[in-house]
Design a protein around this motif. Structure first.
Motif, PDB file in Angstrom:
ATOM      1  N   UNK A  84       1.075  -0.871  -0.395  1.00  0.00           N
ATOM      2  CA  UNK A  84       0.002   0.118   0.231  1.00  0.00           C
ATOM      3  C   UNK A  84       0.987   1.023   0.285  1.00  0.00           C
ATOM      4  N   UNK A  85       2.493   1.170   1.118  1.00  0.00           N
ATOM      5  CA  UNK A  85       2.557   2.083   0.913  1.00  0.00           C
ATOM      6  C   UNK A  85       3.513   2.747  -0.111  1.00  0.00           C
ATOM      7  N   UNK A  86       3.998   1.640  -1.833  1.00  0.00           N
ATOM      8  CA  UNK A  86       5.138   1.966  -2.544  1.00  0.00           C
ATOM      9  C   UNK A  86       3.845   2.350  -3.898  1.00  0.00           C
ATOM     10  N   UNK A  87       2.684   1.790  -3.376  1.00  0.00           N
ATOM     11  CA  UNK A  87       1.516   2.296  -4.658  1.00  0.00           C
ATOM     12  C   UNK A  87       0.209   2.888  -4.659  1.00  0.00           C
ATOM     13  N   UNK A  88      -0.004   3.133  -3.768  1.00  0.00           N
ATOM     14  CA  UNK A  88      -0.898   4.402  -3.849  1.00  0.00           C
ATOM     15  C   UNK A  88      -0.944   5.106  -2.691  1.00  0.00           C
ATOM     16  N   UNK A  89       0.001   5.130  -1.456  1.00  0.00           N
ATOM     17  CA  UNK A  89      -0.011   6.258  -0.967  1.00  0.00           C
ATOM     18  C   UNK A  89       1.326   7.399  -1.345  1.00  0.00           C
ATOM     19  N   UNK A  90       2.194   7.563  -2.725  1.00  0.00           N
ATOM     20  CA  UNK A  90       2.591   8.337  -3.472  1.00  0.00           C
ATOM     21  C   UNK A  90       0.961   8.719  -4.729  1.00  0.00           C
ATOM     22  N   UNK A  91       0.130   8.291  -4.875  1.00  0.00           N
ATOM     23  CA  UNK A  91      -0.380   8.543  -5.540  1.00  0.00           C
ATOM     24  C   UNK A  91      -2.331   8.958  -5.012  1.00  0.00           C
ATOM     25  N   UNK A  92      -1.857  10.089  -3.800  1.00  0.00           N
ATOM     26  CA  UNK A  92      -2.841   9.324  -3.001  1.00  0.00           C
ATOM     27  C   UNK A  92      -4.565  10.620  -3.284  1.00  0.00           C
ATOM     28  N   UNK A  93      -4.166  11.613  -4.409  1.00  0.00           N
ATOM     29  CA  UNK A  93      -4.388  12.832  -4.811  1.00  0.00           C
ATOM     30  C   UNK A  93      -5.240  11.352  -5.966  1.00  0.00           C
ATOM     31  N   UNK A  94      -5.599  10.689  -6.698  1.00  0.00           N
ATOM     32  CA  UNK A  94      -6.215   9.648  -7.859  1.00  0.00           C
ATOM     33  C   UNK A  94      -7.033   8.661  -7.337  1.00  0.00           C
ATOM     34  N   UNK A  95      -7.269   8.838  -5.866  1.00  0.00           N
ATOM     35  CA  UNK A  95      -8.282   7.821  -5.525  1.00  0.00           C
ATOM     36  C   UNK A  95      -8.932   8.161  -4.263  1.00  0.00           C
TER      37      UNK A  95
END
Length: 754
Positions: A458-469
């Motif tokens: 979760x930290x590698x795939x979604x945390x940097x792209x939080x503005x998208x989801x």
């Protein structure tokens, strides 16, 4: 036994008796208020007033009740005919003009002395709903045609011995509106439709011929596929509609026919041939792109705001369907183009976008692009079209990706808890709260040995792209596609293909074209009865939830704070009341009247239960929003992200509460750190169960509390002193809540958990 008066919605018209069952009210009126016969028996009352809960013994007495109690005088008209056939013709035209239907509840009766016969026709909505089955199936979404009362509209027809027909009728209807969707199809219309269907004419052609009418003035214009299914069942028709036995042979025949008559096929490359236009396609590739002129016009008009691009799962021919959707004027997703292909890589998707660019005649610069987590759709769009200003991930794809990676966690209870955490993050609508929860959630998932792998993923795939989801960053996008757009494949398969899976390409194309045609029909005409009633049912459901649940409401800045089970949501006024169909008449609001921070409104754009409750409270106690100075939030010490963590999930104090409509929502944030001094938590704001402004004395006392708190804050220097303050504040909120319950007269038994 004490009966809850709030649930007793049936009240006697003659006294103060209240009950929750209509049968009990009928029995009460028959026993207490109806006169007795000469032998001492009670008279029977079979006629209910459709405007109140009064009972009468006959229809004539009911007419006197309407005149005396409701000041409605019913005029009786008379007309004569030379034959019964003339009467039937007049009756058919009269019903067509008034949009009503008169039916015979019983047969014709004869008078032996005069040699004449008479019969009575009543409104088809008169009477009570009675189940004919065993009660297994639910009632239709729009409800029964019966109004559970008496309608005065009636016809008394007398046929003389000479064959003349004398009619005395009342045309006034009470208790309901004359709606076309409530009328059945006439027998002549059913016969003509059954004759066409028996000749092998497909359903689509029959519906197209009916829907070509510019106005909707007859029940025939509201013909649906379900009506055709009922006619096939009642008349015992056996229909088959398959072009060819081979899938690709049938598709080629359909393409040849469409190219000769319409420009629906925008591009076609069969297998076994090369395309001179696109050199990237090899001989084994198959591509079929279809879009009519109305779809392309919607793409030009509404594609500047939002573009949703997604590929649906493959059918029996191993072909993938890719669709491009926009948001129509009603706020729902609308498909503007379809592509069937044997592969879905960037080369094929670039061909799709190139064909769309040539079809609309120019490039399309969109503000928001929505797709799955992969970059194939986005890169293919950017190769041909200008780069969108923003990009969002599809919600269903994000949740599906989380669920597929839960196998990284061995224990089942840990999987459920991890999914609750990430769902709560997604549904959080405040950016500052989301940032704190994100840091604490990562710490909890990574530090737990059972969830370390999932936390790192979760930290590698979604945390940097939080503005998208994350939902908190979608506040500026009012037209983000909702779940109805993301389930287009289910609509095309289950609604128009009898609930079966798509196994053939020709059937898939027919289903999609039928879906687009019906959406265009509903877009340019009034909505279908099913869509209106399903939306009204959704609004009524949330209104009922707001009536049966306990909320705390207090004025807050430019709106209201609604609290339930320590979950806070902010409701504020949005736009004045308009004439849209999404409205609640009991609360006197529409879907545009208020905003709410809960996911039910923020994502799905429904009139949530919090908005219903605030509207009902303001209707009972009309007040203005309290000034922000009276409800100034207490100062919160600056806390670094490392000091914040999600509350541990336990039975006593859950870190997440399940909302019946919005899903898992964060209820509290626990701030602590072992190596640093404890920050002071934010005290809970006082709440009122009725919306009212505090008096001047109360406001002065609140300001005095603020001053005392600031003085205490200045004296805090170590953990022991903070613990003293926390122990002192713990009994404050339960004590205030107990005082409120005592003032409202709520018994302690209702406060105990079930």
């Amino acid at each position: 036994m004490k009966v809850n008066q709030d649930k007793c919605r049936y009240q006697c018209y003659h006294c103060n008796y209240r009950t929750r069952d209509k049968y009990n009210l009928t029995r009460h009126i028959e026993r207490q208020h109806l006169p007795r016969e000469n032998d001492g028996r009670r008279r029977s009352a079979n006629y209910w007033c459709s405007l109140c809960y009064s009972l009468c013994e006959s229809r004539e007495k009911m007419q006197r009740h309407w005149a005396n109690e409701h000041e409605i005088n019913l005029s009786v008209e008379t007309v004569s005919f030379k034959s019964f056939e003339k009467f039937n013709e007049w009756k058919h035209e009269f019903e067509k003009q008034e949009k009503c239907l008169y039916v015979k509840p019983c047969g014709t009766r004869k008078r032996k002395k005069k040699g004449s016969s008479y019969s009575t026709y009543l409104c088809h909505r008169d009477g009570f709903f009675r189940r004919k089955g065993k009660g297994v199936r639910n009632v239709k979404s729009k409800g029964s045609n019966k109004i559970n009362g008496c309608c005065p509209a009636s016809m008394k027809v007398e046929i003389t011995a000479e064959g003349d027909v004398n009619v005395r009728f009342v045309r006034t209807h009470l208790g309901h509106d004359n709606e076309l969707e409530r009328l059945p199809l006439a027998k002549q219309e059913k016969d003509s439709i059954a004759k066409r269907l028996s000749l092998g004419i497909p359903f689509e052609t029959v519906l197209d011929d009916v829907r070509n009418a510019n106005d909707i003035s007859e029940r025939m214009h509201l013909l649906t596929r379900q009506d055709l299914e009922n006619i096939v069942r009642d008349y015992g028709l056996n229909l088959t509609n398959v072009r060819q036995s081979t899938d690709f042979v049938s598709v080629e025949a359909w393409i040849t026919q469409m190219r000769d008559t319409t420009n629906l096929v925008r591009f076609h490359k069969p297998q076994g041939a090369l395309s001179p236009r696109f050199a990237c396609l090899n001989e084994n590739d198959f591509i079929l792109i279809i879009a009519n002129d109305a779809q392309l016009e919607l793409l030009r008009k509404n594609g500047k705001e939002v573009i949703y691009m997604d590929g649906l799962h493959q059918n029996g021919s191993n072909l993938e369907m890719t669709t491009v959707l926009v948001i129509d004027d009603s706020g729902l997703g609308f498909p503007t183009a379809f592509m069937f292909s044997n592969r879905g890589d960037s080369e094929i998707l670039s061909v799709f976008t190139s064909v769309l660019r040539d079809a609309i005649g120019h490039t399309l610069e969109t503000r928001l692009f929505v797709s799955d987590l992969m970059k194939g759709y986005f890169n293919a769009w950017c190769e041909v079209m200008p780069r969108p200003l923003n990009r969002l991930y599809s919600t269903c794809h994000v949740v599906r990706n989380w669920q597929q990676n839960l196998n990284k966690i061995a224990k089942k209870e840990k999987r459920i808890h991890a999914l609750q955490i990430v769902r709560a993050l997604m549904q959080e609508t405040e950016e500052n709260v989301f940032n704190r929860l994100l840091v604490s959630a990562l710490q909890e998932l990574v530090n737990d040995p059972d969830t370390t792998d999932f936390g790192n993923y979760f930290a590698s795939k979604f945390s940097p792209n939080s503005r998208s989801w994350a939902f908190c960053y979608r506040r500026q996008y009012t037209g983000v596609p909702n779940s109805q757009i993301e389930s287009l494949n289910k609509v095309s398969k289950h609604v128009f293909l009898h609930g079966k899976r798509v196994k053939r390409l020709d059937k898939a194309i027919e289903a999609l074209l039928k879906y687009v045609q019906d959406r265009l029909h509903h877009l340019h005409h009034q909505p279908s009865p099913k869509s209106k009633n399903s939306e009204a049912s959704c609004i009524k459901k949330r209104h009922k939830i707001a009536l049966n649940q306990q909320f705390s409401v207090s004025p807050y800045e430019a709106g209201f704070r609604v609290v339930q089970n320590n979950v806070h949501h902010l409701v504020s006024e949005h736009l004045p009341l308009c004439n849209c169909l999404s409205r609640c008449d009991e609360c006197d609001i529409c879907v545009h009247s208020y905003r709410c921070s809960c996911p039910d409104w923020f994502v799905k754009r429904n009139i949530c239960k919090h908005i219903h409750f605030v509207a009902m409270q303001r209707k009972r106690v009309p007040v203005e929003v309290a000034p922000a100075a009276h409800h100034m939030p207490l100062p919160i010490p600056q806390v670094s992200p490392s000091n914040v963590s999600v509350m541990s999930h336990n039975s006593n104090n859950d870190g997440f509460n399940f909302d019946a409509l919005g899903g898992w929502t964060p209820s509290a944030i626990q701030m602590y750190d072992q190596n640093q001094p404890q920050p002071v938590p934010q005290p809970v704001q006082p709440t009122w169960h009725t919306i009212q402004q505090p008096s001047c004395d109360v406001s002065a006392k609140i300001r005095k509390c603020f001053e005392m708190y600031r003085a205490i804050e200045e004296q805090l220097t170590c953990d022991e002193e903070v613990d003293v303050l926390l122990n002192a504040l713990k009994p404050v909120l339960p004590t205030i809540q107990a005082m409120k319950n005592a003032r409202r007269g709520i018994s302690l038994q209702r406060l105990l958990p079930k």
